[in-house]
Enzyme design. Structure first.
Site, short mmCIF file in Angstrom:
data_model
loop_
_atom_site.label_atom_id
_atom_site.label_comp_id
_atom_site.label_asym_id
_atom_site.label_seq_id
_atom_site.Cartn_x
_atom_site.Cartn_y
_atom_site.Cartn_z
N TYR A 1 31.82 27.62 18.40
CA TYR A 1 31.55 26.18 18.44
C TYR A 1 30.11 25.92 18.89
O TYR A 1 29.54 24.88 18.61
CB TYR A 1 32.46 25.49 19.47
CG TYR A 1 33.88 25.21 19.04
CD1 TYR A 1 34.42 25.76 17.89
CD2 TYR A 1 34.68 24.35 19.81
CE1 TYR A 1 35.74 25.50 17.54
CE2 TYR A 1 35.98 24.07 19.45
CZ TYR A 1 36.52 24.64 18.32
OH TYR A 1 37.82 24.37 17.98
N GLY A 2 29.57 26.90 19.64
CA GLY A 2 28.28 26.70 20.32
C GLY A 2 27.10 26.37 19.42
O GLY A 2 26.10 25.86 19.89
N CYS B 1 37.06 25.45 27.21
CA CYS B 1 35.84 25.76 26.47
C CYS B 1 34.73 24.85 27.00
O CYS B 1 34.87 23.62 26.96
CB CYS B 1 36.10 25.49 24.99
SG CYS B 1 34.67 25.61 23.92
N ASN B 2 33.68 25.45 27.52
CA ASN B 2 32.56 24.64 28.06
C ASN B 2 31.92 23.80 26.96
O ASN B 2 31.53 22.66 27.18
CB ASN B 2 31.48 25.55 28.64
CG ASN B 2 31.93 26.28 29.88
OD1 ASN B 2 31.61 25.90 30.99
ND2 ASN B 2 32.70 27.35 29.70
N THR B 3 31.79 24.39 25.77
CA THR B 3 31.11 23.70 24.68
C THR B 3 31.89 22.45 24.26
O THR B 3 31.32 21.38 24.06
CB THR B 3 30.95 24.65 23.47
OG1 THR B 3 30.42 25.90 23.94
CG2 THR B 3 30.03 24.07 22.43
N CYS C 1 30.43 29.91 29.79
CA CYS C 1 31.22 29.96 28.55
C CYS C 1 32.49 30.72 28.89
O CYS C 1 32.43 31.77 29.55
CB CYS C 1 30.42 30.70 27.47
SG CYS C 1 31.38 31.06 25.98
N HIS D 1 34.33 32.56 27.29
CA HIS D 1 34.41 33.93 26.75
C HIS D 1 33.75 34.94 27.70
O HIS D 1 34.11 36.12 27.69
CB HIS D 1 33.68 34.04 25.41
CG HIS D 1 34.44 33.51 24.23
ND1 HIS D 1 34.69 32.18 24.05
CD2 HIS D 1 34.98 34.14 23.15
CE1 HIS D 1 35.36 32.01 22.91
NE2 HIS D 1 35.54 33.19 22.35
N ASP E 1 40.71 26.59 23.02
CA ASP E 1 39.33 27.10 23.05
C ASP E 1 38.93 27.37 21.60
O ASP E 1 39.78 27.43 20.72
CB ASP E 1 39.26 28.40 23.89
CG ASP E 1 37.86 29.00 23.92
OD1 ASP E 1 36.87 28.23 23.97
OD2 ASP E 1 37.72 30.24 23.87
N SER E 2 37.64 27.59 21.41
CA SER E 2 37.17 27.96 20.07
C SER E 2 37.70 29.33 19.67
O SER E 2 37.53 29.75 18.53
CB SER E 2 35.65 27.99 20.06
OG SER E 2 35.21 28.97 20.98
N1 DGL Z 1 34.35 29.63 24.82
C1 DGL Z 1 33.49 28.56 24.52
C2 DGL Z 1 32.74 28.01 25.68
O1 DGL Z 1 33.26 28.06 26.78
C3 DGL Z 1 32.80 28.43 23.22
C4 DGL Z 1 32.06 29.54 22.66
C5 DGL Z 1 31.71 29.24 21.25
O2 DGL Z 1 32.65 29.02 20.47
O3 DGL Z 1 30.53 29.16 20.92
O4 DGL Z 1 31.67 27.50 25.54
#
Ligand code: DGL
Length: 258
Positions: A43-44, A74-76, A183, A185, A11-12
């Protein structure tokens, strides 16, 4: 793929540990390696090319440690890079995408809210999924600043409460009955969200679905580990104390430059 090899996750940052928990709960006999690229979070707000580059780097890290399957927690990263990862490597990839399907199918008000990063909400993969549920109104909200606060260890802060209120109160006004956490997080924000949202609004995330999918792919490849208890290894290139804190000090966390 050997059944004794670990499941790799990245993940990020620390958020994907919500997915790791679901996987560990469902498959306690699996060894796992978790990689938190906290140095590069969030990452977003990065470009698709940057997200692809970071996802490749993270995948290489896990493959060097013999991951038999890679969970993009991580969704992104999933919505921007999983196609490229699948094209580049032979190992199976499991991705995480916002759970709009169950929310749209069960919504009585036909209005659902989604909280996710800019990178996820603007991705082609997400927008294709949204088109399928055109009978449901989907209220999209970028969670500006949330990942930064979580990565800094400020989960339960006044600033977090104010941000969350400003994001979800308009959705409540609009009469949503589901809030999708898009996300990895954000499941850590469920206690704060529950204080803000009326009881009739259900919060859903994708952790369990990802764990089930990982199990199914390993089973189909006869790659499930039969040992009694798996071991978990956590790496971060950010502050190890924050990762250690989110894991409630139960696992060894190693700082690594990468
Ligand atoms: N946890 C991440 C997600 O699921 C990324 C959040 C991020 O780094 O912006 O999108």
């Amino acid at each position: 793929m050997s059944n004794k090899d670990p499941i790799g996750l990245f993940d990020s940052g620390i958020g994907g540990t919500s997915i790791w928990s679901a996987i560990h709960h469902l498959m306690p006999s699996e060894d796992t390696i978790y990689l938190a690229d906290s140095k590069n979070a969030p990452y977003g707000i990065k470009s698709k090319d940057e997200i692809i580059g970071l996802s490749i780097k993270n995948t290489e890290f896990l493959l060097e440690r013999n991951a038999k399957i890679v969970v993009v927690a991580c969704n992104t990263a999933t919505t921007n890079a999983i196609k490229e990862l699948r094209a580049k490597y032979d190992v199976p990839f499991i991705g995480i995408e916002p759970a709009i399907k169950p929310a749209a199918l069960h919504s009585k008000t036909q209005k659902i809210g989604i909280l996710a990063t800019k990178g996820t909400l603007s991705s082609e993969l997400f927008n294709k999924a949204v088109e399928i549920y055109h009978d449901t109104e989907i209220i999209e909200q970028i969670g500006h600043g949330l990942v930064e606060l979580i990565e800094a260890g400020h989960l339960d802060s006044v600033e977090m409460d104010q941000l969350l209120r400003s994001y979800v109160e308009p959705m409540v006004e609009a009469n949503i009955d589901y809030l999708v956490l898009g996300c990895s997080h954000y499941p850590y924000l469920i206690p704060q969200l529950k204080k803000i949202l009326p009881e009739n609004i259900q919060i859903i995330d994708s952790g369990e679905a990802v764990a089930r999918q990982t199990y199914n792919v390993l089973k189909a490849n006869s790659a499930l580990n039969q040992q009694e208890k798996g071991k978990a290894v956590f790496y971060t290139n950010g502050n190890p104390k924050v990762l250690d804190g989110i894991l409630k000090h139960q696992y060894a966390v190693e700082y690594k430059e990468f």
